[in-house]
Design a protein around this motif. Structure first.
Motif, short mmCIF file in Angstrom:
data_model
loop_
_atom_site.label_atom_id
_atom_site.label_comp_id
_atom_site.label_asym_id
_atom_site.label_seq_id
_atom_site.Cartn_x
_atom_site.Cartn_y
_atom_site.Cartn_z
N ILE A 19 0.88 -1.17 0.00
CA ILE A 19 0.00 0.00 0.00
C ILE A 19 0.92 1.21 0.00
O ILE A 19 1.83 1.31 0.82
CB ILE A 19 -0.90 0.02 1.24
N VAL A 20 0.72 2.13 -0.91
CA VAL A 20 1.58 3.31 -1.04
C VAL A 20 0.84 4.54 -0.53
O VAL A 20 -0.29 4.82 -0.95
CB VAL A 20 2.02 3.52 -2.50
N VAL A 21 1.48 5.26 0.36
CA VAL A 21 0.92 6.51 0.88
C VAL A 21 1.82 7.67 0.43
O VAL A 21 2.96 7.79 0.90
CB VAL A 21 0.83 6.51 2.42
N PRO A 22 1.36 8.51 -0.48
CA PRO A 22 2.16 9.67 -0.90
C PRO A 22 2.20 10.72 0.21
O PRO A 22 1.20 10.96 0.89
CB PRO A 22 1.39 10.20 -2.12
N VAL A 23 3.37 11.34 0.37
CA VAL A 23 3.55 12.38 1.39
C VAL A 23 4.28 13.57 0.75
O VAL A 23 5.26 13.37 0.02
CB VAL A 23 4.36 11.89 2.60
N VAL A 24 3.80 14.76 1.02
CA VAL A 24 4.47 15.97 0.53
C VAL A 24 4.82 16.83 1.74
O VAL A 24 3.96 17.14 2.57
CB VAL A 24 3.57 16.77 -0.43
N ILE A 25 6.10 17.17 1.87
CA ILE A 25 6.56 17.99 2.99
C ILE A 25 7.13 19.30 2.49
O ILE A 25 7.54 19.42 1.33
CB ILE A 25 7.63 17.24 3.83
N ASN A 26 7.18 20.28 3.39
CA ASN A 26 7.76 21.57 3.02
C ASN A 26 8.22 22.29 4.30
O ASN A 26 7.70 22.04 5.39
CB ASN A 26 6.76 22.44 2.26
N GLY A 27 9.19 23.16 4.16
CA GLY A 27 9.66 23.99 5.26
C GLY A 27 10.86 23.45 6.00
O GLY A 27 11.55 24.21 6.70
N PHE A 28 11.16 22.17 5.87
CA PHE A 28 12.27 21.56 6.62
C PHE A 28 13.62 22.11 6.15
O PHE A 28 14.53 22.29 6.96
CB PHE A 28 12.23 20.04 6.47
N ARG A 29 13.73 22.37 4.87
CA ARG A 29 14.99 22.88 4.34
C ARG A 29 15.27 24.29 4.87
O ARG A 29 16.42 24.68 5.05
CB ARG A 29 14.94 22.89 2.80
N ARG A 30 14.23 25.06 5.12
CA ARG A 30 14.41 26.41 5.66
C ARG A 30 14.71 26.38 7.16
O ARG A 30 15.47 27.20 7.66
CB ARG A 30 13.15 27.25 5.42
N ALA A 31 14.12 25.43 7.88
CA ALA A 31 14.23 25.42 9.34
C ALA A 31 15.50 24.75 9.84
O ALA A 31 16.02 25.13 10.90
CB ALA A 31 13.01 24.71 9.93
N PHE A 32 16.01 23.75 9.10
CA PHE A 32 17.13 22.95 9.59
C PHE A 32 18.30 22.97 8.60
O PHE A 32 18.13 23.30 7.43
CB PHE A 32 16.70 21.51 9.81
N ASP A 33 19.47 22.58 9.11
CA ASP A 33 20.61 22.41 8.21
C ASP A 33 20.40 21.14 7.38
O ASP A 33 19.40 20.44 7.55
CB ASP A 33 21.92 22.34 9.00
N LYS A 34 21.32 20.86 6.49
CA LYS A 34 21.13 19.73 5.56
C LYS A 34 20.96 18.41 6.28
O LYS A 34 20.17 17.56 5.86
CB LYS A 34 22.32 19.65 4.59
N LYS A 35 21.70 18.22 7.39
CA LYS A 35 21.57 16.97 8.14
C LYS A 35 20.26 16.92 8.92
O LYS A 35 19.79 15.84 9.26
CB LYS A 35 22.74 16.80 9.10
N GLY A 36 19.70 18.08 9.22
CA GLY A 36 18.46 18.11 9.98
C GLY A 36 18.67 17.99 11.47
O GLY A 36 17.73 17.71 12.22
N LEU A 37 19.90 18.24 11.92
CA LEU A 37 20.23 18.14 13.34
C LEU A 37 20.37 19.51 14.00
O LEU A 37 20.18 19.64 15.21
CB LEU A 37 21.52 17.34 13.53
N LEU A 38 20.71 20.52 13.21
CA LEU A 38 20.89 21.87 13.74
C LEU A 38 19.80 22.81 13.21
O LEU A 38 19.40 22.71 12.05
CB LEU A 38 22.26 22.42 13.34
N LEU A 39 19.35 23.70 14.08
CA LEU A 39 18.35 24.69 13.67
C LEU A 39 19.00 25.77 12.82
O LEU A 39 20.08 26.25 13.13
CB LEU A 39 17.71 25.32 14.91
N LYS A 40 18.32 26.15 11.76
CA LYS A 40 18.82 27.19 10.88
C LYS A 40 17.95 28.45 10.95
O LYS A 40 18.45 29.57 10.91
CB LYS A 40 18.88 26.67 9.44
N LYS A 41 16.64 28.26 11.07
CA LYS A 41 15.72 29.39 11.14
C LYS A 41 14.54 29.02 12.03
O LYS A 41 13.86 28.02 11.81
CB LYS A 41 15.22 29.77 9.75
N ARG A 42 14.29 29.84 13.05
CA ARG A 42 13.18 29.61 13.96
C ARG A 42 11.89 30.19 13.40
O ARG A 42 11.91 31.06 12.53
CB ARG A 42 13.49 30.24 15.33
N GLY A 43 10.77 29.73 13.92
CA GLY A 43 9.47 30.26 13.51
C GLY A 43 9.02 29.83 12.14
O GLY A 43 8.13 30.45 11.55
#
Length: 276
Positions: free
Chosen positions: A198-222
């Motif tokens: 069963i395939v569930v499509p997911v679309v995300i947005n905003g993570f690239r603006r909020a976090f660094d490439k690894k997703g471990l450090l905050l880049k932009k709050r709010g």
């Protein structure tokens, strides 16, 4: 005899003290890791930034296994951690909300995500620990340590992902990179044809603006982080790999701004600039 014992332990061992997943990891240990990582990251999604979730009503009646979530990709780990929060909240009966993290007291353990081997091994201690919480590592044949490569396809990848599907839910990023507008890899088409999940499509947005490439450090709050789950689907077994890929590209909403030549041109410029 082993299968009977496994079923018995699964029935009486609600915390997973003795049960292991298909990759040999103790279920109880996974729950501790997921709960701990969830506790350490929850504020990033609810206080530091705002997470807007849509479509989790589609997840409420899904089976416990055989479900493949296909999403666009923006960071190495922040996307996945957010999915884990949402999956655990759905288990506890919350809809489109991760505002009350009591779901981390007994998190969903039978969930996995597909990641590049070098990402999990070369990114420090935290990713290595997180890998034990459900990472299915594969060797990418087209990319290694930030550079384009050409090497033999990891033929074990399909079997590994198949094991994850047989046990629970699997998150995969069919573009295989955090770069926007990248093409969907053919391996996704082969995976769907072989295992018919069963395939569930997911679309995300905003993570690239909020976090660094690894997703471990905050880049932009709010920042507003959005996660939208679309209606689950099954692909017709008669579809070719190319037809499946076309459908996947469409529901990921990763259309090329100026056609496919746009992406090719941008990649060429990136390669040229890195070589100078």
């Amino acid at each position: 005899m082993k299968s009977i014992l496994r079923k018995f332990l699964k029935m009486v061992d609600v915390f997973g003290f003795f049960e292991r997943d298909p990759f040999g990891n103790l279920v109880f240990t996974k729950r501790i890791l997921i709960g701990t990582l969830g506790s350490l990251t929850w504020a990033r999604y609810m206080w530091t930034n705002k997470t807007v979730i849509k479509g989790t009503e589609h997840l409420e009646k899904l089976p416990e296994n055989g479900v493949l979530f296909l999403s666009n990709h923006q960071t190495y780990f922040a996307d996945v951690i957010c999915f884990y929060h949402i999956f655990c909240s759905v288990k506890w009966g919350f809809r489109n909300w991760i505002g009350l993290p009591i779901y981390l007291l007994a998190p969903r353990a039978r969930m996995y995500y597909v990641a590049a081997s070098e990402t999990m091994k070369d990114s420090g201690l935290v990713p290595r620990i997180f890998a034990q919480a459900g990472g299915i590592t594969i060797n990418r044949s087209w990319r290694a340590k930030g550079h384009d490569v050409k090497r033999e396809v990891d033929k074990s990848a399909g079997d590994k992902i198949g094991k994850g599907l047989s046990d629970g839910w699997v998150v995969s990023f069919p573009q295989g990179t955090t770069s926007p507008y990248a093409p969907v890899r053919k391996g996704t088409g082969h995976l769907i044809k072989e295992h018919q999940p069963i395939v569930v499509p997911v679309v995300i947005n905003g993570f690239r603006r909020a976090f660094d490439k690894k997703g471990l450090l905050l880049k932009k709050r709010g920042t507003t982080l959005s996660v939208t789950f679309k209606e689950p689907m099954r692909f017709d077994p008669s579809l070719s790999v190319e037809e499946i890929i076309t459908h996947v590209e469409a529901f990921l909403e990763q259309d090329y701004p100026e056609g496919k030549q746009w992406y090719v041109k941008k990649q060429a410029e990136k390669t040229e600039s890195s070589g100078t």
